[in-house]
Design an enzyme around this catalytic site. Sequence first.
Site, PDB file in Angstrom:
ATOM      1  N   GLY A  19      -8.317 -21.891  -7.872  1.00  0.00           N
ATOM      2  CA  GLY A  19      -9.119 -23.068  -8.157  1.00  0.00           C
ATOM      3  C   GLY A  19     -10.392 -22.763  -8.926  1.00  0.00           C
ATOM      4  CB  ILE A  20     -13.587 -24.661  -9.274  1.00  0.00           C
ATOM      5  CG1 ILE A  20     -14.062 -24.811  -7.819  1.00  0.00           C
ATOM      6  CG2 ILE A  20     -12.899 -25.926  -9.753  1.00  0.00           C
ATOM      7  CD1 ILE A  20     -15.094 -25.926  -7.644  1.00  0.00           C
ATOM      8  N   GLY A  21     -13.220 -21.586  -7.954  1.00  0.00           N
ATOM      9  CA  GLY A  21     -13.857 -20.308  -7.647  1.00  0.00           C
ATOM     10  C   GLY A  21     -13.315 -19.195  -8.510  1.00  0.00           C
ATOM     11  CE1 TYR A 163     -14.288 -31.144   1.567  1.00  0.00           C
ATOM     12  CE2 TYR A 163     -14.379 -33.473   0.974  1.00  0.00           C
ATOM     13  CZ  TYR A 163     -14.430 -32.139   0.612  1.00  0.00           C
ATOM     14  OH  TYR A 163     -14.635 -31.795  -0.702  1.00  0.00           O
TER      15      TYR A 163
END
Length: 280
Positions: A19-21, A163
């Site tokens: 993902g974005i990481g 969340y």
Amino acid sequence: MTDQTMAGRTVLVTGASDGIGAEAARVLAGKGATVLVTGRSADKLRPVAEAVGTEPLVADFARLDDVRRLASEVGERVERLDVLMNNAGGTISPKKRTADGHEPNFQVNHLAPFLLTNLLRPQLAAAGSSLVVNTSSVGNLIGKIVLDDLDYEHRRAIEFPAYGTGKLMNIVFTRGIAQRWADDGIVSVAVHPGPVGSSFGRDSWLVGLLYRSPLKRFATISVPEGAAPLIALAERGPDPAVNGRYWSQFKADGRENRQASDQAIIEGLWERSAALVGLA
């Protein structure tokens, strides 16, 4: 000619397995940064670590002892951290408690990064001026912090509000760092990267259903688009103008829950979190 805007800077990216990481780690390494990556999946993390030229640091944020070990390993590898990108997190079914006995959305999204950041404060301070980037979400708007029941022992935890509460805590924690650590030259910022089509809801049946359906392409942006605001903030570095603020993608002062600026919440969350992880 390569763009070496991050040359000489050391960055730790959590939630870097995919993902974005993972995207942010690769891009920042390409811009000259020394990048450390951590995630819970050794198999997914290994190719990311190889791409950025480092050894993977495997840690599961559902286990606070993993976080303590991670902080120790980071301290052994680097003396200073210029950027800590707290990106690990997601929406998780609250039915099962973590190994430490906490509601999982609370621990993975807030308590674990709170502990890690505190343990890495010496490395952040050693940089002279450094930046903590906390990945939050527009979901903070549906969160509600109850200081006397952070762990949902006296009320029912419902997945999306839990969340959202974790993402609200990311903003509140950002404000706490800005207030407490300014003398160390540590700047903090929270950011909503946008509705990214990645695996953040992999532990949630409901979110997983959306992300596997044709609706995904209408509801989400690409991983590179989602990573871009994090990368931009990392490149900007410890600018006092961003300190304690919440960004919605590339815009400062995004829509946030009223609790995010409540001083009693900012102080209370820090104090109770510190006590829960043994830092008080």
